[in-house]
Write an enzyme that holds these catalytic residues in place. Structure first.
Site, mmCIF file in Angstrom:
data_model
loop_
_atom_site.group_PDB
_atom_site.id
_atom_site.type_symbol
_atom_site.label_atom_id
_atom_site.label_comp_id
_atom_site.label_asym_id
_atom_site.label_seq_id
_atom_site.Cartn_x
_atom_site.Cartn_y
_atom_site.Cartn_z
ATOM 1 N N GLU A 137 0.814 -1.207 0.000
ATOM 2 C CA GLU A 137 0.000 0.000 0.000
ATOM 3 C C GLU A 137 0.852 1.264 0.000
ATOM 4 O OE1 GLU A 137 -3.252 -0.044 2.677
ATOM 5 O OE2 GLU A 137 -3.963 -1.896 1.751
ATOM 6 N N CYS B 203 3.247 8.537 1.027
ATOM 7 C CA CYS B 203 3.604 7.657 2.139
ATOM 8 C C CYS B 203 3.945 6.289 1.553
ATOM 9 C CB CYS B 203 2.425 7.567 3.110
ATOM 10 S SG CYS B 203 2.754 6.495 4.514
ATOM 11 N N CYS C 189 4.204 -6.392 8.760
ATOM 12 C CA CYS C 189 5.194 -5.862 9.705
ATOM 13 C C CYS C 189 5.294 -6.813 10.890
ATOM 14 C CB CYS C 189 4.786 -4.478 10.186
ATOM 15 S SG CYS C 189 6.060 -3.686 11.197
ATOM 16 N N CYS D 264 2.979 -3.231 16.881
ATOM 17 C CA CYS D 264 2.407 -2.113 17.633
ATOM 18 C C CYS D 264 0.909 -2.391 17.796
ATOM 19 C CB CYS D 264 2.639 -0.796 16.894
ATOM 20 S SG CYS D 264 4.382 -0.469 16.596
ATOM 21 N N CYS E 36 -1.979 -0.724 15.573
ATOM 22 C CA CYS E 36 -1.743 -0.651 14.128
ATOM 23 C C CYS E 36 -2.365 -1.839 13.395
ATOM 24 C CB CYS E 36 -0.239 -0.613 13.881
ATOM 25 S SG CYS E 36 0.196 -0.727 12.147
ATOM 26 N N GLU F 225 8.522 -1.748 8.877
ATOM 27 C CA GLU F 225 9.534 -1.022 9.656
ATOM 28 C C GLU F 225 10.761 -0.892 8.754
ATOM 29 O OE1 GLU F 225 11.992 0.731 11.315
ATOM 30 O OE2 GLU F 225 10.600 0.500 12.997
ATOM 31 N N SER G 216 8.889 6.955 16.232
ATOM 32 C CA SER G 216 7.497 6.683 16.565
ATOM 33 C C SER G 216 7.440 6.437 18.081
ATOM 34 C CB SER G 216 7.089 5.433 15.764
ATOM 35 O OG SER G 216 5.730 5.314 15.703
ATOM 36 N N LEU G 217 7.203 7.505 18.826
ATOM 37 C CA LEU G 217 7.322 7.439 20.291
ATOM 38 C C LEU G 217 6.048 6.880 20.925
ATOM 39 C CD1 LEU G 217 9.025 8.190 22.833
ATOM 40 C CD2 LEU G 217 7.907 10.431 22.770
ATOM 41 N N ASN G 218 4.970 7.583 20.752
ATOM 42 C CA ASN G 218 3.615 7.082 21.072
ATOM 43 C C ASN G 218 3.302 6.821 22.540
ATOM 44 O OD1 ASN G 218 3.202 7.117 18.311
ATOM 45 N ND2 ASN G 218 3.913 5.027 18.078
ATOM 46 N N CYS H 129 -2.837 6.985 9.221
ATOM 47 C CA CYS H 129 -1.749 6.325 9.937
ATOM 48 C C CYS H 129 -2.226 5.079 10.672
ATOM 49 C CB CYS H 129 -1.165 7.285 10.963
ATOM 50 S SG CYS H 129 -0.234 8.564 10.179
HETATM 51 S S1 SF4 Z 1 3.106 1.177 13.426
HETATM 52 FE FE1 SF4 Z 1 4.694 0.782 11.870
HETATM 53 S S2 SF4 Z 1 6.260 -0.414 13.010
HETATM 54 FE FE2 SF4 Z 1 4.376 -0.502 14.238
HETATM 55 S S3 SF4 Z 1 3.360 -2.425 13.567
HETATM 56 FE FE3 SF4 Z 1 2.517 -0.712 12.333
HETATM 57 S S4 SF4 Z 1 3.755 -0.726 10.454
HETATM 58 FE FE4 SF4 Z 1 4.903 -1.887 12.005
#
Ligand code: SF4
Length: 396
Positions: free
Chosen positions: A119, A152, A159, A163, A166, A211, A265-267, A386
């Site tokens: 994507e 993007c 991945c 996370c 996600c 990633e 990517s702190l979050n 995102c």
């Molecule tokens: S936010 Fe990025 S690093 Fe984290 S699982 Fe999703 S795609 Fe992977």
């Protein structure tokens, strides 16, 4: 182009069967020169091939008129094709964002010729995340409907980082993309929107599926192609990492003329919460990430971005904002914070933050002197925002 919202558009006929042809797209000018030398052709023809694929965006060997007919035939007979990834489906949002399923040729697994999709997202006029960056002065007037745009880009299919907020994580890692497949997403989208290199303000963010620092060699090879062959500036590129420390350390050694900007990517405001939201934090906690980032020699006016997804009740409280402000100050390098209100996804156990919580969080950081921006959600209706990329046709 019809302005229908959220609709699925099928582009041209399906790709023809490719057996297992070898892609030229992804090879740099030097490798192309070496290939032509092997074919007993002058090395400078490699430059012509590079020009055709990366500057003129030609997608068929037969259409490269600068190459003699016999050479085009020889390349084809030797099993080569341009092999640039192609946009197979388009999902268009009411806000102008487009999400693409980009078809790659799977050469590593599965039946020969099986197509896999990844994507890529086009955001005309960006999403606010570039605000306050260097080089953001307005360029001259353009006749296009957009004055700047962001692509993007994905670096892996799926991945492995997991996370918790996600959707891509739900796929697991399927495979790494090659350099040609990463750079090819960019060129395919540039061709679709007739982007003029050196004139249009185009930003790239390597924040799609995957990633990038767990596919480091291919990611950086794609950056080199995009800079040297396609002609884009690394200062308009940002790579986001979940905090893969060995990758950041390697990134710190890249020459400035080839190094994109970095986003972490702190979050979460601390290791305890981050470990829950991003299990990778248990391997590389926040301090180890900050130490690795300090090894990067920043360019004048360059800042590190901290991406921060606000999850209602989990990471969006006022005390979290205070912790983030302390963390940014102690980081001791030029930085800014991009806030992102979490985008809902099916089966993900979080809630969107309330608008007041977002405003309070942002104001608290600003009051502490931290440069802070709110990224506008783009393409939520087509699952392009995102954390929503999942290689599906949901939202169609
Ligand atoms: S936010 Fe990025 S690093 Fe984290 S699982 Fe999703 S795609 Fe992977």
């Amino acid at each position: 182009m019809p302005a229908d919202s959220g609709q699925l558009v099928r582009l041209d006929a399906p790709a023809t069967a490719h057996e297992s042809r070898k892609p030229l797209f992804g090879l740099d000018a030097e490798s192309l020169a070496a290939l032509l030398t092997e074919l007993n052709e002058p090395a400078w023809r490699g430059g012509q091939l590079a020009e055709a694929m990366y500057r003129q965006w030609i997608t068929e060997i037969d259409a490269i008129s600068t190459l003699a007919m016999h050479l085009r035939r020889r390349l084809t007979e030797a099993g080569w094709e341009v092999g640039r990834p192609r946009i197979a489906q388009v999902f268009r949002s009411t806000d102008g964002t487009e999400r693409y399923l980009v078809e790659c040729q799977n050469r590593n697994s599965g039946p020969a010729g099986a197509a896999e999709t990844v994507e890529t997202v086009w955001m005309p006029d960006g999403d606010g995340g570039e605000a306050g960056d260097e080089n953001e002065a307005r360029s001259e007037e353009s006749s296009k409907s957009w004055s700047r745009a962001t692509i993007c880009v994905s670096s892996q299919i799926g991945c492995a980082v997991n996370c918790q907020f996600c959707l891509t994580a739900r796929l697991g890692l399927q495979r790494n993309l090659t350099a040609g497949e990463i750079a090819g997403q960019v060129v395919a989208v540039m061709a679709r929107h007739a982007v003029e290199v050196g004139r249009d303000r185009l930003n790239l963010v390597f924040m799609g599926m995957g990633e990038p620092f767990l596919n480091y060699a291919s990611f950086m090879a794609a950056v080199r192609l995009l800079v040297r062959e396609v002609g884009l500036s690394p200062r308009r590129m940002t790579v986001s990492t979940s905090g893969i420390v060995p990758g950041i350390e390697q990134f710190a050694k890249e020459p400035p003329e080839l190094r994109p900007k970095l986003a972490i990517s702190l979050n979460a405001p601390n290791d305890a919460i981050r470990g829950e939201v991003m299990p990778i934090n248990r391997k590389w906690p926040i301090q180890s990430i900050l130490e690795a980032v300090r090894q990067i020699q920043l360019r004048p006016r360059e800042r590190i971005t901290f991406e921060y997804v606000l999850l209602a009740g989990v990471t969006d409280r006022p005390e979290h904002a205070q912790e983030v402000a302390r963390l940014v100050r102690r980081a001791n390098f030029p930085a800014k914070v991009n806030l992102i209100a979490w985008n809902p996804g099916p089966g993900i156990p979080y809630s969107m933050p309330a608008p007041e919580a977002i405003e309070t969080f942002k104001a608290a950081l600003a009051a502490e002197g931290v440069p802070v921006y709110l990224r506008q959600p783009r393409g939520r209706d087509i699952y392009a925002a995102c954390g929503q990329l999942k290689r599906t046709v949901e939202g169609s």
